[in-house]
Scaffold this active site. Sequence first.
Site, PDB file in Angstrom:
ATOM      1  CB  SER A 140     -47.790  14.905  34.735  1.00  0.00           C
ATOM      2  OG  SER A 140     -47.329  13.631  35.080  1.00  0.00           O
TER       3      SER A 140
ATOM      4  CD  GLU B 294     -48.347  16.143  30.726  1.00  0.00           C
ATOM      5  OE1 GLU B 294     -47.257  15.691  31.076  1.00  0.00           O
ATOM      6  OE2 GLU B 294     -49.405  15.498  30.839  1.00  0.00           O
TER       7      GLU B 294
ATOM      8  NE  ARG C 185     -46.579  13.235  29.128  1.00  0.00           N
ATOM      9  CZ  ARG C 185     -45.830  12.151  29.235  1.00  0.00           C
ATOM     10  NH1 ARG C 185     -45.116  11.715  28.200  1.00  0.00           N
ATOM     11  NH2 ARG C 185     -45.815  11.452  30.350  1.00  0.00           N
TER      12      ARG C 185
HETATM   13  N1  EPU Z   1     -40.428  12.139  42.756  1.00  0.00           N
HETATM   14  C1  EPU Z   1     -40.283  12.972  43.829  1.00  0.00           C
HETATM   15  N2  EPU Z   1     -41.398  13.378  44.504  1.00  0.00           N
HETATM   16  C2  EPU Z   1     -42.636  12.971  44.141  1.00  0.00           C
HETATM   17  C3  EPU Z   1     -42.790  12.111  43.042  1.00  0.00           C
HETATM   18  C4  EPU Z   1     -41.664  11.711  42.351  1.00  0.00           C
HETATM   19  O1  EPU Z   1     -39.179  13.358  44.205  1.00  0.00           O
HETATM   20  O2  EPU Z   1     -43.599  13.405  44.784  1.00  0.00           O
HETATM   21  C5  EPU Z   1     -39.234  11.715  42.012  1.00  0.00           C
HETATM   22  C6  EPU Z   1     -39.188  10.193  41.904  1.00  0.00           C
HETATM   23  O3  EPU Z   1     -38.519   9.649  42.999  1.00  0.00           O
HETATM   24  C7  EPU Z   1     -38.458   9.968  40.606  1.00  0.00           C
HETATM   25  C8  EPU Z   1     -38.810  11.185  39.782  1.00  0.00           C
HETATM   26  O4  EPU Z   1     -39.331  12.168  40.670  1.00  0.00           O
HETATM   27  O5  EPU Z   1     -37.064   9.952  40.818  1.00  0.00           O
HETATM   28  C9  EPU Z   1     -39.810  10.877  38.676  1.00  0.00           C
HETATM   29  O6  EPU Z   1     -41.039  10.439  39.247  1.00  0.00           O
HETATM   30  P1  EPU Z   1     -42.006   9.388  38.508  1.00  0.00           P
HETATM   31  O7  EPU Z   1     -41.248   8.154  38.146  1.00  0.00           O
HETATM   32  O8  EPU Z   1     -43.226   9.256  39.333  1.00  0.00           O
HETATM   33  O9  EPU Z   1     -42.354  10.045  37.126  1.00  0.00           O
HETATM   34  P2  EPU Z   1     -42.673  11.561  36.668  1.00  0.00           P
HETATM   35  O10 EPU Z   1     -41.485  12.048  35.902  1.00  0.00           O
HETATM   36  O11 EPU Z   1     -43.122  12.385  37.810  1.00  0.00           O
HETATM   37  C10 EPU Z   1     -43.609  10.839  34.358  1.00  0.00           C
HETATM   38  C11 EPU Z   1     -44.759  11.202  33.502  1.00  0.00           C
HETATM   39  C12 EPU Z   1     -46.003  10.436  33.910  1.00  0.00           C
HETATM   40  C13 EPU Z   1     -45.728   8.944  33.832  1.00  0.00           C
HETATM   41  C14 EPU Z   1     -44.537   8.628  34.741  1.00  0.00           C
HETATM   42  C15 EPU Z   1     -44.104   7.186  34.683  1.00  0.00           C
HETATM   43  C16 EPU Z   1     -44.375  13.498  32.774  1.00  0.00           C
HETATM   44  C17 EPU Z   1     -44.758  14.933  32.922  1.00  0.00           C
HETATM   45  N3  EPU Z   1     -45.008  12.642  33.565  1.00  0.00           N
HETATM   46  O12 EPU Z   1     -43.882  11.309  35.674  1.00  0.00           O
HETATM   47  O13 EPU Z   1     -47.030  10.754  32.975  1.00  0.00           O
HETATM   48  O14 EPU Z   1     -46.841   8.169  34.226  1.00  0.00           O
HETATM   49  O15 EPU Z   1     -43.397   9.432  34.329  1.00  0.00           O
HETATM   50  O16 EPU Z   1     -43.385   6.957  33.530  1.00  0.00           O
HETATM   51  O17 EPU Z   1     -43.527  13.178  31.950  1.00  0.00           O
HETATM   52  C18 EPU Z   1     -48.790  12.335  32.586  1.00  0.00           C
HETATM   53  O18 EPU Z   1     -48.102  12.797  31.666  1.00  0.00           O
HETATM   54  O19 EPU Z   1     -49.909  12.808  32.864  1.00  0.00           O
HETATM   55  C19 EPU Z   1     -48.241  11.252  33.390  1.00  0.00           C
HETATM   56  C20 EPU Z   1     -48.873  10.796  34.472  1.00  0.00           C
END
Ligand code: EPU
Length: 347
Positions: free
Chosen positions: A244, A340, A167
């Site tokens: 995010s 971010e 990012r």
């Molecule tokens: N989780 C929770 N609570 C929640 C949501 C998620 O405990 O409310 C847990 C999930 O169970 C999972 C982990 O957190 O184990 C990660 O969640 P998720 O797969 O939804 O991905 P993220 O790390 O929250 C990142 C990116 C997103 C991207 C997704 C999918 C960043 C900051 N964000 O989110 O990117 O779409 O992975 O790959 O790296 C963005 O940058 O704007 C964005 C949306």
Amino acid sequence: MLPDFVATQVDLTPYNTLALPARAEFLAHIQSIEQLAALIRHPEFAGRRRFVLGGGSNLLVAGDFSGFILYMGILGKRWIGEDATHIYLAVAAGENWSDCVAWTLASGWPGLENLIGIPGTAGAAPIQNIGAYGVEIGDFLQRLTALDLTCGKTRVFDVRDCALRYRDSLFKREGWHLCGRYAITEIVLRLPRKWRARATYGGIAEKLARDGIQEPTPAQLAQAVTALRAQKIPNPRQLPNAGSFFQNPKVSAEFATALLHVHPRLPCYPQPDGGVKLAAAWLIEHAGWKGRNLGTTGMYEQQALILVNRGGANYRDVQNLSRAVREAVFARFGVSLVPEPVVLADG
Ligand code: EPU
């Protein structure tokens, strides 16, 4: 007199997906490199503050902006060549990123399917090295072309010059992007001819299994990603947000081990450099902020990492919630969250 593609005293609310209100003194809707070059030569432009804007989907508008917003609307995407191993595509800065991914798939050039649905423009995509489902644009970027706004010269940046990280890039850092030195005008993508599905990350495998798909095609992967995104990320037209709001924080292996001892369910992602990335969404949820509001803002009920504008929020409201969430996460886990989005500020 200013060129006719420059408007004055423009309301920026529709230009940022968090719908934060502010006015720009000047907004130039740039639809060609010639227009951009003409603006740079214009006496009114010299010495004025400037900010290069794409889709506004990763942007925090901090208040009124005295200077020029360069709203990049240059269009065009084309095949420019291929060799034994790769296809090369040039995409102008103003093209919608997700439409660009759909175009590559429809043209029989797979590779970008995990990145479908990410809002914003192609020109903005390298600035924060957009990524999702285990893939980043840096995996496919070959080079980009940018105009140096201080002198009007064109400069080509090889992907290695862009210093892409999680990012982040050279263009996101203070003193480059914020001072508006470069406007990215075109990116060149390099897609491998040999396609392989990347289906192991972020619930994709589970989704495909539920749908009875064992060996997904690129189109099926794109559909799975689209469906997963729709469950977690609200449409900004219905509920304004910037995706995010915080990065997933990276900590040392020792720190992660100690945290896991106390919180064994915390999702951790070991990194090639030995550090460990933690799921910010999990930290926020377990600090009690998932689905909770503060005034006109809140952390989204389906995905705790997404800060939403419930109606009428301004920058100060967003800052208040951001601070409250960061403090709660730090108090409970000892981890500092870093926002971010890029900040558009006057000072
Ligand atoms: N989780 C929770 N609570 C929640 C949501 C998620 O405990 O409310 C847990 C999930 O169970 C999972 C982990 O957190 O184990 C990660 O969640 P998720 O797969 O939804 O991905 P993220 O790390 O929250 C990142 C990116 C997103 C991207 C997704 C999918 C960043 C900051 N964000 O989110 O990117 O779409 O992975 O790959 O790296 C963005 O940058 O704007 C964005 C949306």
